[in-house]
Scaffold this motif. Structure first.
Motif, PDB file in Angstrom:
ATOM      1  N   GLY A 132       0.812  -1.207   0.000  1.00  0.00           N
ATOM      2  CA  GLY A 132       0.000   0.000   0.000  1.00  0.00           C
ATOM      3  C   GLY A 132       0.845   1.257   0.000  1.00  0.00           C
ATOM      4  N   GLN A 133       1.958   1.235   0.752  1.00  0.00           N
ATOM      5  CA  GLN A 133       2.850   2.399   0.777  1.00  0.00           C
ATOM      6  C   GLN A 133       3.509   2.612  -0.580  1.00  0.00           C
ATOM      7  OE1 GLN A 133       5.243   1.072   4.100  1.00  0.00           O
ATOM      8  NE2 GLN A 133       4.264   2.520   5.509  1.00  0.00           N
ATOM      9  N   LYS A 134       3.913   1.516  -1.224  1.00  0.00           N
ATOM     10  CA  LYS A 134       4.515   1.636  -2.561  1.00  0.00           C
ATOM     11  C   LYS A 134       3.525   2.240  -3.547  1.00  0.00           C
ATOM     12  CE  LYS A 134       7.736  -2.260  -2.106  1.00  0.00           C
ATOM     13  NZ  LYS A 134       8.033  -3.647  -2.545  1.00  0.00           N
ATOM     14  N   ALA A 135       2.260   1.845  -3.449  1.00  0.00           N
ATOM     15  CA  ALA A 135       1.240   2.391  -4.338  1.00  0.00           C
ATOM     16  C   ALA A 135       1.079   3.891  -4.115  1.00  0.00           C
ATOM     17  CB  ALA A 135      -0.094   1.675  -4.111  1.00  0.00           C
ATOM     18  N   ARG A 136       1.172   4.319  -2.870  1.00  0.00           N
ATOM     19  CA  ARG A 136       1.061   5.749  -2.564  1.00  0.00           C
ATOM     20  C   ARG A 136       2.260   6.527  -3.112  1.00  0.00           C
ATOM     21  NH1 ARG A 136      -2.418   7.250   1.960  1.00  0.00           N
ATOM     22  NH2 ARG A 136      -3.830   5.513   2.375  1.00  0.00           N
ATOM     23  N   VAL A 137       3.443   5.939  -3.009  1.00  0.00           N
ATOM     24  CA  VAL A 137       4.632   6.596  -3.572  1.00  0.00           C
ATOM     25  C   VAL A 137       4.496   6.717  -5.089  1.00  0.00           C
ATOM     26  CG1 VAL A 137       7.130   6.418  -3.940  1.00  0.00           C
ATOM     27  CG2 VAL A 137       6.153   5.843  -1.702  1.00  0.00           C
ATOM     28  N   ALA A 138       4.003   5.665  -5.735  1.00  0.00           N
ATOM     29  CA  ALA A 138       3.820   5.707  -7.189  1.00  0.00           C
ATOM     30  C   ALA A 138       2.832   6.809  -7.579  1.00  0.00           C
ATOM     31  CB  ALA A 138       3.342   4.347  -7.697  1.00  0.00           C
ATOM     32  N   LEU A 139       1.774   6.974  -6.787  1.00  0.00           N
ATOM     33  CA  LEU A 139       0.805   8.036  -7.049  1.00  0.00           C
ATOM     34  C   LEU A 139       1.461   9.409  -6.880  1.00  0.00           C
ATOM     35  CD1 LEU A 139      -2.008   9.252  -7.495  1.00  0.00           C
ATOM     36  CD2 LEU A 139      -2.460   8.872  -5.052  1.00  0.00           C
ATOM     37  N   ALA A 140       2.201   9.582  -5.780  1.00  0.00           N
ATOM     38  CA  ALA A 140       2.870  10.860  -5.530  1.00  0.00           C
ATOM     39  C   ALA A 140       3.841  11.183  -6.663  1.00  0.00           C
ATOM     40  CB  ALA A 140       3.602  10.821  -4.193  1.00  0.00           C
ATOM     41  N   ARG A 141       4.549  10.175  -7.139  1.00  0.00           N
ATOM     42  CA  ARG A 141       5.515  10.384  -8.231  1.00  0.00           C
ATOM     43  C   ARG A 141       4.791  10.822  -9.511  1.00  0.00           C
ATOM     44  NH1 ARG A 141       9.300   5.439 -10.018  1.00  0.00           N
ATOM     45  NH2 ARG A 141       7.260   4.621 -10.666  1.00  0.00           N
ATOM     46  N   ALA A 142       3.664  10.177  -9.804  1.00  0.00           N
ATOM     47  CA  ALA A 142       2.904  10.548 -11.002  1.00  0.00           C
ATOM     48  C   ALA A 142       2.398  11.986 -10.901  1.00  0.00           C
ATOM     49  CB  ALA A 142       1.737   9.583 -11.203  1.00  0.00           C
ATOM     50  N   LEU A 143       1.925  12.375  -9.728  1.00  0.00           N
ATOM     51  CA  LEU A 143       1.389  13.723  -9.556  1.00  0.00           C
ATOM     52  C   LEU A 143       2.483  14.791  -9.622  1.00  0.00           C
ATOM     53  CD1 LEU A 143      -1.125  13.001  -6.655  1.00  0.00           C
ATOM     54  CD2 LEU A 143      -1.700  13.485  -9.046  1.00  0.00           C
ATOM     55  N   LEU A 144       3.680  14.447  -9.181  1.00  0.00           N
ATOM     56  CA  LEU A 144       4.789  15.404  -9.193  1.00  0.00           C
ATOM     57  C   LEU A 144       5.284  15.720 -10.595  1.00  0.00           C
ATOM     58  CD1 LEU A 144       7.134  14.493  -6.202  1.00  0.00           C
ATOM     59  CD2 LEU A 144       6.066  16.693  -6.647  1.00  0.00           C
ATOM     60  N   SER A 145       4.959  14.883 -11.555  1.00  0.00           N
ATOM     61  CA  SER A 145       5.470  15.065 -12.911  1.00  0.00           C
ATOM     62  C   SER A 145       4.716  16.140 -13.692  1.00  0.00           C
ATOM     63  CB  SER A 145       5.415  13.734 -13.668  1.00  0.00           C
ATOM     64  OG  SER A 145       4.064  13.345 -13.906  1.00  0.00           O
ATOM     65  N   SER A 146       3.803  16.853 -13.019  1.00  0.00           N
ATOM     66  CA  SER A 146       2.961  17.869 -13.665  1.00  0.00           C
ATOM     67  C   SER A 146       2.200  17.285 -14.854  1.00  0.00           C
ATOM     68  CB  SER A 146       3.789  19.077 -14.118  1.00  0.00           C
ATOM     69  OG  SER A 146       4.313  19.759 -13.021  1.00  0.00           O
ATOM     70  N   PRO A 147       1.429  16.226 -14.620  1.00  0.00           N
ATOM     71  CA  PRO A 147       0.758  15.566 -15.738  1.00  0.00           C
ATOM     72  C   PRO A 147      -0.433  16.362 -16.259  1.00  0.00           C
ATOM     73  CG  PRO A 147       0.039  14.592 -13.678  1.00  0.00           C
ATOM     74  CD  PRO A 147       1.107  15.591 -13.329  1.00  0.00           C
ATOM     75  N   ARG A 148      -0.761  16.117 -17.517  1.00  0.00           N
ATOM     76  CA  ARG A 148      -1.980  16.671 -18.098  1.00  0.00           C
ATOM     77  C   ARG A 148      -3.183  15.790 -17.768  1.00  0.00           C
ATOM     78  NH1 ARG A 148       1.396  17.696 -23.098  1.00  0.00           N
ATOM     79  NH2 ARG A 148       1.571  19.964 -23.247  1.00  0.00           N
ATOM     80  N   MET A 149      -2.910  14.524 -17.453  1.00  0.00           N
ATOM     81  CA  MET A 149      -3.968  13.546 -17.219  1.00  0.00           C
ATOM     82  C   MET A 149      -3.390  12.402 -16.399  1.00  0.00           C
ATOM     83  SD  MET A 149      -3.523  12.009 -21.004  1.00  0.00           S
ATOM     84  CE  MET A 149      -2.105  13.080 -21.328  1.00  0.00           C
ATOM     85  N   LEU A 150      -4.270  11.571 -15.844  1.00  0.00           N
ATOM     86  CA  LEU A 150      -3.848  10.330 -15.204  1.00  0.00           C
ATOM     87  C   LEU A 150      -4.392   9.157 -16.014  1.00  0.00           C
ATOM     88  CD1 LEU A 150      -4.373  10.908 -11.355  1.00  0.00           C
ATOM     89  CD2 LEU A 150      -2.220  10.927 -12.636  1.00  0.00           C
ATOM     90  N   LEU A 151      -3.517   8.218 -16.334  1.00  0.00           N
ATOM     91  CA  LEU A 151      -3.895   6.983 -17.007  1.00  0.00           C
ATOM     92  C   LEU A 151      -3.681   5.841 -16.025  1.00  0.00           C
ATOM     93  CD1 LEU A 151      -2.133   7.570 -20.477  1.00  0.00           C
ATOM     94  CD2 LEU A 151      -4.447   8.250 -19.753  1.00  0.00           C
ATOM     95  N   LEU A 152      -4.747   5.138 -15.694  1.00  0.00           N
ATOM     96  CA  LEU A 152      -4.709   4.121 -14.637  1.00  0.00           C
ATOM     97  C   LEU A 152      -4.956   2.740 -15.226  1.00  0.00           C
ATOM     98  CD1 LEU A 152      -6.897   5.969 -11.953  1.00  0.00           C
ATOM     99  CD2 LEU A 152      -4.441   6.215 -12.405  1.00  0.00           C
ATOM    100  N   ASP A 153      -3.939   1.899 -15.176  1.00  0.00           N
ATOM    101  CA  ASP A 153      -4.033   0.549 -15.737  1.00  0.00           C
ATOM    102  C   ASP A 153      -4.176  -0.465 -14.599  1.00  0.00           C
ATOM    103  OD1 ASP A 153      -3.978  -1.705 -17.271  1.00  0.00           O
ATOM    104  OD2 ASP A 153      -2.099  -1.262 -18.288  1.00  0.00           O
TER     105      ASP A 153
END
Length: 214
Positions: A141-162
């Motif tokens: 669960g902690q790894k999943a949260r880190v992955a989310l934080a990393r995706a959000l930090l990249s200044s994305p235009r969108m989120l793609l969730l697989d």
């Protein structure tokens, strides 16, 4: 870089002449479009096409826009898609903080400023003070949260969730769904979720497109 919706304009993906996905849909900022189908139905190919990494075996047509920007005319690295997969895919040779700093756009200068952004992102997903941790010492669960934080930090235009919740236990799945979708709403990020789990679609609360055999 958020604030723009996502528009799929007559996007069609086929394999060996057989159409897998055909969709025209507008996803407003903060909303979720869920694409449901069984394994092998081709739902992940839609994310690959939007992100710019569709394997050459597939034939694809149609355009994808973020606001006025045609993403399908850009190389993958310029599309700025924040992507979460079933596995968190953290870099094992980097600390938790290192994983996050890696994602911060180069426009943010200074080691201290970048580290501060990473720490703030960790606080935002309930992992304050864990920047120095080795990813291998974290729970799933902690790894999943880190992955989310990393995706959000990249200044994305969108989120793609697989199917990013599929490997978590039932309790953690509920927590992560709530966290991901609330972060998307807060950041006005359009979200495209592919899943075979009805509970994911229900939690997402947006439009649902079903592909493949029932």
């Amino acid at each position: 870089m958020a604030e723009n919706g996502l528009f799929l304009d007559d996007v069609t993906i086929a394999l060996n002449g057989q159409t897998l996905v055909s969709v025209t849909h507008r996803v407003a900022p903060g909303d979720v479009l869920t694409v449901m189908g069984p394994s092998g139905s081709g739902k992940s190919t839609l994310l690959a096409y939007i992100g710019g990494f569709l394997p050459p075996a597939f034939e694809a047509s149609g355009r994808v826009f973020s606001g006025d920007i045609e993403l399908t005319a850009l190389p993958a690295e310029d599309r700025h898609a924040g992507i979460l997969f079933q596995d968190p895919l953290l870099f094992p040779h980097m600390s938790v903080g290192g994983n996050l700093v890696f994602a911060i756009p180069e426009a943010v200068k200074g080691k201290a400023a970048r580290a501060a952004l990473a720490e703030t992102a960790l606080e935002g997903v309930g992992l304050a003070g864990m920047a120095g941790r080795d990813p291998d010492t974290l729970s799933g669960g902690q790894k999943a949260r880190v992955a989310l934080a990393r995706a959000l930090l990249s200044s994305p235009r969108m989120l793609l969730l697989d199917e990013p919740f599929s490997k978590l236990d039932a309790n953690l799945r509920g927590q992560m769904r709530e966290l991901v979708f609330s972060k998307a709403r807060d950041g006005s990020l359009p979200v495209l979720l592919v899943t075979h789990d009805e509970a994911d679609a229900q939690a997402a609360g947006g439009a649902v497109i079903r592909i493949g055999a029932a």
